[in-house]
Design a protein around this motif. Structure first.
Motif, PDB file in Angstrom:
ATOM      1  N   LEU A 195       0.827  -1.212   0.000  1.00 43.21           N
ATOM      2  CA  LEU A 195       0.000   0.000   0.000  1.00 43.21           C
ATOM      3  C   LEU A 195       0.856   1.254   0.000  1.00 43.21           C
ATOM      4  CD1 LEU A 195      -2.792  -1.052   2.517  1.00 43.21           C
ATOM      5  CD2 LEU A 195      -3.159  -0.344   0.147  1.00 43.21           C
ATOM      6  N   LYS A 196       1.887   1.272   0.819  1.00 40.62           N
ATOM      7  CA  LYS A 196       2.776   2.433   0.883  1.00 40.62           C
ATOM      8  C   LYS A 196       3.478   2.655  -0.452  1.00 40.62           C
ATOM      9  CE  LYS A 196       3.644   1.823   5.799  1.00 40.62           C
ATOM     10  NZ  LYS A 196       4.613   1.353   6.796  1.00 40.62           N
ATOM     11  N   ALA A 246       0.932   3.922  -3.028  1.00 38.77           N
ATOM     12  CA  ALA A 246       0.579   5.314  -2.762  1.00 38.77           C
ATOM     13  C   ALA A 246       1.703   6.243  -3.208  1.00 38.77           C
ATOM     14  CB  ALA A 246       0.278   5.503  -1.272  1.00 38.77           C
ATOM     15  N   VAL A 305      -2.010   6.464   1.469  1.00 39.19           N
ATOM     16  CA  VAL A 305      -2.645   5.174   1.738  1.00 39.19           C
ATOM     17  C   VAL A 305      -4.119   5.407   2.071  1.00 39.19           C
ATOM     18  CG1 VAL A 305      -2.698   3.196   3.315  1.00 39.19           C
ATOM     19  CG2 VAL A 305      -0.507   4.031   2.430  1.00 39.19           C
TER      20      VAL A 305
END
Length: 84
Positions: A20-21, A24, A31
């Protein structure tokens, strides 16, 4: 001032958190924005519609009916209608 928001906590694996990081960062967003976007759309509806179109073309309507028993096409072939 912006729209009022509410803070929630979710738990994900370290691997998912890292993905996710990275995503993003790659998309130059947060996130929170990624998860909000995902929560606000219902991918099951899009996936079901896309799968129905695919099955209609391939003639695998019985497979569709088995995979989505509550969302069988009606007699007109429209997706999302309850089977009688």
């Amino acid at each position: 001032m912006g729209e009022k928001t509410e803070k929630i906590t979710i738990r994900v694996s370290p691997e998912t958190a890292e993905r996710l990081k990275l995503r993003a960062e790659a998309e130059q967003t947060t996130v929170t924005a990624l998860l909000t976007e995902a929560a606000e759309r219902d991918p099951r509806l899009e996936l079901a519609a896309a799968r129905f179109r695919e099955l209609t073309k391939s003639g695998l309507v019985q497979e569709f009916a088995a995979a989505f028993p509550d969302e069988e096409p009606d007699a007109t072939g429209r997706p999302g209608a309850k089977a009688a």
